[in-house]
Scaffold this active site. Sequence first.
Site, PDB file in Angstrom:
ATOM      1  N   SER A 259       0.867  -1.197   0.000  1.00  0.00           N
ATOM      2  CA  SER A 259       0.000   0.000   0.000  1.00  0.00           C
ATOM      3  C   SER A 259       0.892   1.231   0.000  1.00  0.00           C
ATOM      4  O   SER A 259       2.076   1.154   0.359  1.00  0.00           O
ATOM      5  CB  SER A 259      -0.845   0.008   1.271  1.00  0.00           C
TER       6      SER A 259
ATOM      7  N   TYR B 218      -3.033  -0.770  10.391  1.00  0.00           N
ATOM      8  CA  TYR B 218      -2.920  -0.977   8.939  1.00  0.00           C
ATOM      9  C   TYR B 218      -1.557  -0.474   8.442  1.00  0.00           C
ATOM     10  O   TYR B 218      -0.855  -1.187   7.712  1.00  0.00           O
ATOM     11  CB  TYR B 218      -4.063  -0.248   8.234  1.00  0.00           C
TER      12      TYR B 218
HETATM   13  N1  LIG Z   1      -8.644  -0.318  -1.784  1.00  0.00           N
HETATM   14  C1  LIG Z   1      -7.608   0.422  -1.506  1.00  0.00           C
HETATM   15  O1  LIG Z   1      -7.686   1.676  -1.516  1.00  0.00           O
HETATM   16  C2  LIG Z   1      -6.267  -0.227  -1.196  1.00  0.00           C
HETATM   17  C3  LIG Z   1      -5.150   0.615  -1.111  1.00  0.00           C
HETATM   18  C4  LIG Z   1      -3.915   0.048  -0.845  1.00  0.00           C
HETATM   19  C5  LIG Z   1      -3.799  -1.315  -0.634  1.00  0.00           C
HETATM   20  N2  LIG Z   1      -4.907  -2.102  -0.692  1.00  0.00           N
HETATM   21  C6  LIG Z   1      -4.719  -3.526  -0.456  1.00  0.00           C
HETATM   22  O2  LIG Z   1      -5.208  -4.261  -1.548  1.00  0.00           O
HETATM   23  C7  LIG Z   1      -5.570  -5.578  -1.117  1.00  0.00           C
HETATM   24  C8  LIG Z   1      -6.962  -5.892  -1.643  1.00  0.00           C
HETATM   25  O3  LIG Z   1      -7.879  -4.994  -1.053  1.00  0.00           O
HETATM   26  P1  LIG Z   1      -9.207  -4.486  -1.780  1.00  0.00           P
HETATM   27  O4  LIG Z   1      -9.218  -3.013  -1.692  1.00  0.00           O
HETATM   28  O5  LIG Z   1      -9.362  -5.139  -3.071  1.00  0.00           O
HETATM   29  O6  LIG Z   1     -10.268  -4.974  -0.698  1.00  0.00           O
HETATM   30  P2  LIG Z   1     -11.506  -5.995  -0.785  1.00  0.00           P
HETATM   31  O7  LIG Z   1     -12.064  -5.982   0.587  1.00  0.00           O
HETATM   32  O8  LIG Z   1     -12.369  -5.631  -1.938  1.00  0.00           O
HETATM   33  O9  LIG Z   1     -10.809  -7.399  -1.099  1.00  0.00           O
HETATM   34  C9  LIG Z   1     -10.089  -8.116  -0.131  1.00  0.00           C
HETATM   35  C10 LIG Z   1     -10.374  -9.603  -0.312  1.00  0.00           C
HETATM   36  O10 LIG Z   1      -9.593 -10.339   0.634  1.00  0.00           O
HETATM   37  C11 LIG Z   1     -10.416 -11.350   1.187  1.00  0.00           C
HETATM   38  N3  LIG Z   1      -9.938 -11.745   2.509  1.00  0.00           N
HETATM   39  C12 LIG Z   1      -9.915 -10.998   3.642  1.00  0.00           C
HETATM   40  N4  LIG Z   1      -9.429 -11.709   4.655  1.00  0.00           N
HETATM   41  C13 LIG Z   1      -9.135 -12.939   4.168  1.00  0.00           C
HETATM   42  C14 LIG Z   1      -8.615 -14.120   4.753  1.00  0.00           C
HETATM   43  N5  LIG Z   1      -8.301 -14.184   6.049  1.00  0.00           N
HETATM   44  N6  LIG Z   1      -8.424 -15.197   3.963  1.00  0.00           N
HETATM   45  C15 LIG Z   1      -8.749 -15.164   2.651  1.00  0.00           C
HETATM   46  N7  LIG Z   1      -9.266 -14.070   2.056  1.00  0.00           N
HETATM   47  C16 LIG Z   1      -9.460 -12.972   2.803  1.00  0.00           C
HETATM   48  C17 LIG Z   1     -11.799 -10.717   1.257  1.00  0.00           C
HETATM   49  O11 LIG Z   1     -12.834 -11.698   1.389  1.00  0.00           O
HETATM   50  C18 LIG Z   1     -11.847  -9.957  -0.046  1.00  0.00           C
HETATM   51  O12 LIG Z   1     -12.357 -10.747  -1.100  1.00  0.00           O
HETATM   52  C19 LIG Z   1      -5.462  -5.576   0.403  1.00  0.00           C
HETATM   53  O13 LIG Z   1      -4.247  -6.151   0.807  1.00  0.00           O
HETATM   54  C20 LIG Z   1      -5.481  -4.084   0.728  1.00  0.00           C
HETATM   55  O14 LIG Z   1      -4.871  -3.791   1.948  1.00  0.00           O
HETATM   56  C21 LIG Z   1      -6.142  -1.602  -0.970  1.00  0.00           C
END
Ligand SMILES: NC(=O)c1ccc[n+]([C@@H]2O[C@H](COP(=O)([O-])OP(=O)(O)OC[C@H]3O[C@@H](n4cnc5c(N)ncnc54)[C@H](O)[C@@H]3O)[C@@H](O)[C@H]2O)c1
Length: 254
Positions: free
Chosen positions: A141, A154
């Site tokens: 991130s 986080y």
């Molecule tokens: N959305 C943002 O702005 C953003 C920014 C920077 C980093 N990220 C990172 O991107 C990655 C994806 O996030 P996203 O935004 O797509 O969120 P999201 O919530 O849409 O997707 C996350 C997925 O991970 C799955 N998950 C959560 N815990 C789990 C577990 N214990 N075992 C298996 N699956 C699990 C959830 O069911 C979900 O499908 C994450 O690591 C997040 O920290 C997101």
Amino acid sequence: MELANKIALITGGSSGIGRETAKLFALEGAKVAIADIDAVGGLSVLNEIKESGGNAMFHQIDVTCESEVINWITDVVNQWQGIDILVANAGILAIGTVEQATELDWDRVLAVNIKGYAFCAKHVAVHIRQRGGGAIVNVASMASFIAFPAFALYNTTKGAVLQLTKSLACDLAPDNIRVNCVCPGAIDTLQTQQFAESQGLKKEDVIAQIAQKVPLKRVGHAREVAHAIVFLASEKASYITATPLLIDGGYTAN
Ligand SMILES: NC(=O)c1ccc[n+]([C@@H]2O[C@H](COP(=O)([O-])OP(=O)(O)OC[C@H]3O[C@@H](n4cnc5c(N)ncnc54)[C@H](O)[C@@H]3O)[C@@H](O)[C@H]2O)c1
């Protein structure tokens, strides 16, 4: 096609960035093994990929449970005879300061956002090594570099993913396994919705507020992160390892 005949594992593929990555990997010719705790989302992305002619499988697992990670990887190898790429993406948002966080809050976020990534890397490495090399892409991130107020847990975990990436890259380089991470900025996913709800705000208002702080004046789309992940996983990134790639519209340059 950038990933023709590659076998790729993606965690958190049921939603958001992981879901778009799974779809794009399939379009780029990879066989995609998706793992997620959410079976409804997982089965729907599986159908989408299959309907557009791609090859995929879905396993419902919790990445914090090492035995479930092992069973998933073993099953994929039994069915597809190898692994070339891992995208460790499953992550959760954790809001609050150190003073606000409970022991349980720490246990859950450290387990998903750090241990889950490490377990997957640990158990795929042997298989990627057997193929003579490959790639791991961790989803970190922009919080790996900057600390957002009241996001202490986080921020801490995403800083750790950057160091985990560098550690893995050094340890696996002799096996021709490249390890990099993408560092997304604000991307419109379920996490954005969860954040808005936690603040008692509408998602649209949160997105508008964040967009003002981004030099490109908008939040990102999950597909834009997926393109960067495809690049790092592909042969086009053959001399890139231990590298964080920011996809933040310029946010951290301010
Ligand atoms: N959305 C943002 O702005 C953003 C920014 C920077 C980093 N990220 C990172 O991107 C990655 C994806 O996030 P996203 O935004 O797509 O969120 P999201 O919530 O849409 O997707 C996350 C997925 O991970 C799955 N998950 C959560 N815990 C789990 C577990 N214990 N075992 C298996 N699956 C699990 C959830 O069911 C979900 O499908 C994450 O690591 C997040 O920290 C997101």
